[in-house]
Motif scaffolding. Structure first.
Motif, PDB file in Angstrom:
ATOM      1  N   UNK A  60      27.189  13.415 -48.177  1.00 37.13           N
ATOM      2  CA  UNK A  60      26.481  13.968 -49.487  1.00 37.13           C
ATOM      3  C   UNK A  60      27.614  14.612 -50.057  1.00 37.13           C
ATOM      4  N   UNK A  61      27.726  14.540 -51.471  1.00 36.74           N
ATOM      5  CA  UNK A  61      28.803  15.364 -52.267  1.00 36.74           C
ATOM      6  C   UNK A  61      28.463  16.844 -52.244  1.00 36.74           C
ATOM      7  N   UNK A  62      29.270  17.645 -52.611  1.00 38.67           N
ATOM      8  CA  UNK A  62      29.291  18.889 -52.887  1.00 38.67           C
ATOM      9  C   UNK A  62      28.422  19.143 -54.228  1.00 38.67           C
ATOM     10  N   UNK A  63      27.885  20.649 -54.064  1.00 35.85           N
ATOM     11  CA  UNK A  63      27.187  21.110 -55.433  1.00 35.85           C
ATOM     12  C   UNK A  63      27.970  20.893 -56.707  1.00 35.85           C
ATOM     13  N   UNK A  64      29.255  21.258 -56.458  1.00 33.88           N
ATOM     14  CA  UNK A  64      30.301  21.190 -57.665  1.00 33.88           C
ATOM     15  C   UNK A  64      30.936  20.273 -58.172  1.00 33.88           C
ATOM     16  N   UNK A  65      30.610  18.808 -57.431  1.00 31.15           N
ATOM     17  CA  UNK A  65      31.264  17.662 -57.262  1.00 31.15           C
ATOM     18  C   UNK A  65      31.005  16.908 -58.644  1.00 31.15           C
ATOM     19  N   UNK A  66      31.990  16.149 -58.950  1.00 35.89           N
ATOM     20  CA  UNK A  66      31.633  15.023 -59.963  1.00 35.89           C
ATOM     21  C   UNK A  66      30.466  14.345 -60.066  1.00 35.89           C
ATOM     22  N   UNK A  67      30.253  13.963 -58.630  1.00 35.77           N
ATOM     23  CA  UNK A  67      28.987  13.000 -58.512  1.00 35.77           C
ATOM     24  C   UNK A  67      27.714  13.948 -58.947  1.00 35.77           C
ATOM     25  N   UNK A  68      27.616  14.963 -58.402  1.00 33.85           N
ATOM     26  CA  UNK A  68      26.356  15.849 -58.607  1.00 33.85           C
ATOM     27  C   UNK A  68      26.209  16.306 -60.248  1.00 33.85           C
ATOM     28  N   UNK A  69      27.494  16.717 -60.694  1.00 33.81           N
ATOM     29  CA  UNK A  69      27.604  17.107 -61.948  1.00 33.81           C
ATOM     30  C   UNK A  69      26.931  16.251 -62.980  1.00 33.81           C
ATOM     31  N   UNK A  70      27.641  14.815 -62.881  1.00 29.61           N
ATOM     32  CA  UNK A  70      27.183  13.752 -63.694  1.00 29.61           C
ATOM     33  C   UNK A  70      25.801  13.427 -63.632  1.00 29.61           C
ATOM     34  N   UNK A  71      25.396  13.503 -62.364  1.00 32.51           N
ATOM     35  CA  UNK A  71      23.927  13.032 -62.056  1.00 32.51           C
ATOM     36  C   UNK A  71      22.867  14.022 -62.880  1.00 32.51           C
TER      37      UNK A  71
END
Length: 217
Positions: free
Chosen positions: A48-59
């Motif tokens: 799982x990506x971190x909360x401040x990751x690109x993945x989470x932010x983009x989603x």
């Protein structure tokens, strides 16, 4: 057209979004239970990506961006009989509601909040301050623009929708391009790459539709 039309459209949007999210969560559950059957590009194939990751932010941000595109598509669908515009609206509703459900489902699986604590777009290396006119992110329509679309009919509604959605898609494609190049999970990278192709194709289609109506983007 009655004043209740926007309420009905919003209600349909909420119900459609809830249904898609349930389906997405079901698919996520299957991926977790049966990892061997999951696609290599599935969200469960990596940690799982971190909360401040690109993945989470983009989603998070794209889920909000998509929600407005679906809302605008519901509005114009009820304000024109033109089959081409209604078909485009139908495609946007189905595609972006489905993608939105996938992104929210991944956030759920990753154990991450579905809304950001800070301003949007931080994952892109900068932030965007939502404006007082209701635009939450680049490309998103203002409250006044949504009201104008709701009040319009027939060709006037078609032209306004096509112009607003062109701006919306351009910003969305920029966001997706950034995520495709910087995300760490295959799930987000693959989804973002597909968004870029799909939205750029629809931008070209909408330019032709506007030209057919004697209007500029």
């Amino acid at each position: 057209m009655t004043a209740l039309a926007p309420v009905r459209s919003t209600r349909r949007l909420v119900l459609a979004g809830a249904s898609v999210l349930l389906v997405a969560l079901g698919l996520v559950a299957l991926m977790v239970v049966r990892p061997s059957a999951a696609s290599p590009s599935g969200a469960s194939s990596q940690s799982a990506p971190a909360e401040d990751s690109v993945d989470a932010g983009f989603a998070r941000d794209m889920a909000i961006h998509h929600q407005q595109a679906v809302e605008m598509s519901f509005i114009v669908r009820d304000r024109t009989d033109d089959e081409d515009v209604r078909r485009l609206a139908y495609d946007i509703i189905n595609t972006q509601a489905n993608q939105r459900g996938m992104m929210l489902g991944w956030l759920e699986m990753w154990g991450l909040p579905k809304s950001a604590a800070g301003p949007p777009m931080k994952w892109m290396g900068h932030t965007f301050t939502p404006t007082d006119d209701g635009s939450l992110m680049p490309g998103m329509a203002t409250d006044a623009e949504l009201a104008a679309l709701t009040a319009a009919k027939d060709e006037k509604a078609e032209i306004l929708f096509l112009r607003l959605m062109t701006v919306h898609h351009r910003a969305g494609a920029d966001m997706a391009q950034a995520a495709a190049g910087a995300a760490k999970t295959d799930a987000i990278r693959n989804l973002a790459e597909g968004m870029v192709r799909g939205q750029q194709s629809e931008i070209g289609l909408m330019a032709d539709m506007l030209k057919d109506r004697g209007a500029k983007p």
